[in-house]
Motif scaffolding. Sequence first.
Motif: not given
Length: 758
Positions: A249-254, A166-168, A152-154, A284-286, A205-208, A108-110, A423-425, A510-512
């Motif tokens: 570890v979760m990878t990043s999109f970039n 936005g994800r700052i 947890n994805f955090s 991976s990420d989504y 830990v993300k997003h590597l 989950s994204d907590v 965001t992200w709640a 937040g995202e996007s």
Amino acid sequence: MKHYKYTPLLLWILVVFGNSPSHAQETIPQVEELLQQMTLEEKIGQLNLLTPGGGIATGSVVSKNVETKIKAGQVGGLFGVAGPEKMKMAQDLAVKETRLKIPLLFGSDVIHGYKTTFPIPLGLSCSWDTMLIKKTARIAAIEATADGINWNFSPMVDIARDPRWGRIAEGAGEDPYLGSAIAKAMVEGYQGTDLADPKTMLACVKHLALYGASEAGRDYNSVDMGKVKMFNQYLPPYHAAIAAGVGSVMTSFNDIDGVPASGNTWLLTSLLRERWGFKGFVVSDYTSVNEMVAHGLGDLQAVSALALKAGLDMDMVGEGFLTTLKPSIEEGKVSEVEITRACRSILEAKYRLGLFQDPYRYIDPERPDKDILHKEHRKIAREAAARSIVLLKNHDQVLPLQKNAEIALIGPLADNKNNMLGTWAPTGNPQWSVPVLEGFKNVAPNATIHYAKGANITNDVQLAKKINVFGPRAEIDERSPETMLKEALEVAEKSDVVIAVVGEASEMSGESASRTDLSIPESQKKLIQALVKTGKPMVLVLMSGRPLTIPEELALPGSILQTWHPGIEAGNAIADVVFGAYNPSGKLTASWPRSVGQVPIYHSMKVTGRPPENAAFQKFKSNYLDTPNAPLLPFGYGLSYTTFEYSNLVIDKKTVTQGESVTISINVKNSGSFDGEEVVQLYLRDVVRSITPPSKTLKGFRKVFLKKGETRTVQLTLHPDDLKFYNSQLEFVSEPGVFEVYVGTDSDTKNKVTFSLK
Ligand code: NOJ
């Protein structure tokens, strides 16, 4: 990494020596035994992470495919499902209806609390209080695991120096030193000391890696960064999470050096596993594996093979692994050894979580009522929100207010539950949050409060539509802007003081949710300007998920409290600060630019070969024609109702040898008329070295409480590693020479001592 055959001798060695924690990599006999029984298809199934969307438990909404896939042993984990009942149904499918009965992971994204929502992470980081942050993560783990979540994805630890992104909002700001301390605190809070404890969960830990450096602040955009900057500025928080024992570890999109993170062998194998010694698994990420097709790296089969070979273990949602790895084996494009490696790392995580012993250990129907939204948790949420607030300006010392004042409480965020969580709640519920108006009534029951909305968050219908994707966040009132303004002015006229609660809706960050204009939306700027003209003392209670550009508002004769999106206890916490029950102590963790043109902006920028001597423009120096170089508000900035005076900066040695520590002390006096806390900050400048140094960079901090009139000597120690940096060979070294140490109230401090490293 070696994998041994499971022999009686090895078993004996493992039994005798095998219980040492994480870092000595030993295979887990039960996992090895299981791997030997698994077919290739079953191994590939474990690499597949799905989200059933509507939920798995409600009959007709059950995603048939997910159910079928679980039963066919084609799913390693699920996310986006919650609650013991639903979890039990899903886990039943895995452990009762599959050949090998391998339990599922539930992710989950907590991000900032589960149902007890804390301030957005950027806000929380402004507390500079790692114990408090750890506590919030601990509470998040207790609540999430009560609902069956074990993964947890955090934490998100991406360094962000571009507030357009936005994800700052989801991270700890611009600084790697503070970011690393927070990363560690969060991993420890989530994972505790025993992952098999049903109240702890696996962190991710993300997003590597480097996601926060997306070009132009546009989400999912490309990143291009040299290794020296990467190692010194962007990688430390990921590394800190790994050193703290994060399990995944979760990878990043970039992309990084042209290769997307999810298929990047240098990143996932050379750096993460070989250099950093990471022993957990990588997800991976989504659909980020599939997205490598759009990146231009080949078809789904090719990019899935690339990802596996690079070191990715689990494929989130995209099913590229599930559908293409078998043909890739048959065509000799990947090997079973690679699939076994990925599968092993996932099974080991399940083993560490205790799921093989008891697949239902996180599923207890009694727990949600006992553990979720507990009174104590809300208490910490209130404290965390108050401690995240940053006092940007206190004009005429208007704050704190008297509890019996006559107050005009105005603004689109003043009586608004929908935007308090930030965001992200997704696991929280905005309707459980305390809006500001209610908080004021709770904390100051004898105050007279006149409320008016005053303006819409935005009058831009198209923008509002984009912001309202997850529900109403920026609703446009039926009344005209003029009618709302008139009402606000009437209310202001009859009050002693105006409190305007303004800023961004939660989904404006937040995202996007990137923006190119970081000012307060026009509709609200107009409201603020009109309110100022009433001549009443005015306080802006500002909410946002990012640094905003507020030069005009800062210049007004008013006070400003930056409250971020404060979470479930928003109104109570803001009222605690406004009425002085808590004296604000937050300090900015990302610089606030004067204009978007200054971005990226951060305190540890390099000096350049042509530094300007002062703020005035100089031709042929590194400056702008139209704005100073300095941010509007620097990193580390934040005021208090009291004042702090610094004196007597002392260093214990003027010459330091390699491997030695050096201790700096300074007297801090609470010279004002309130008790309060101060974050004493230490910055270091390495004056001469083999690669260009930052102008100065945070290397220590301590938060101290001082009663009014009290003086304390605060000591900060620089350890040998604090003097080190990654050189052009990427070796972590310290080089002889002079160092300047600055200690003070923010990154602009001029209190300085020097020492030499031999
Ligand atoms: C995409 C986001 O980038 C990531 O942070 C999140 O964990 C996943 N979606 C899963 O929701």
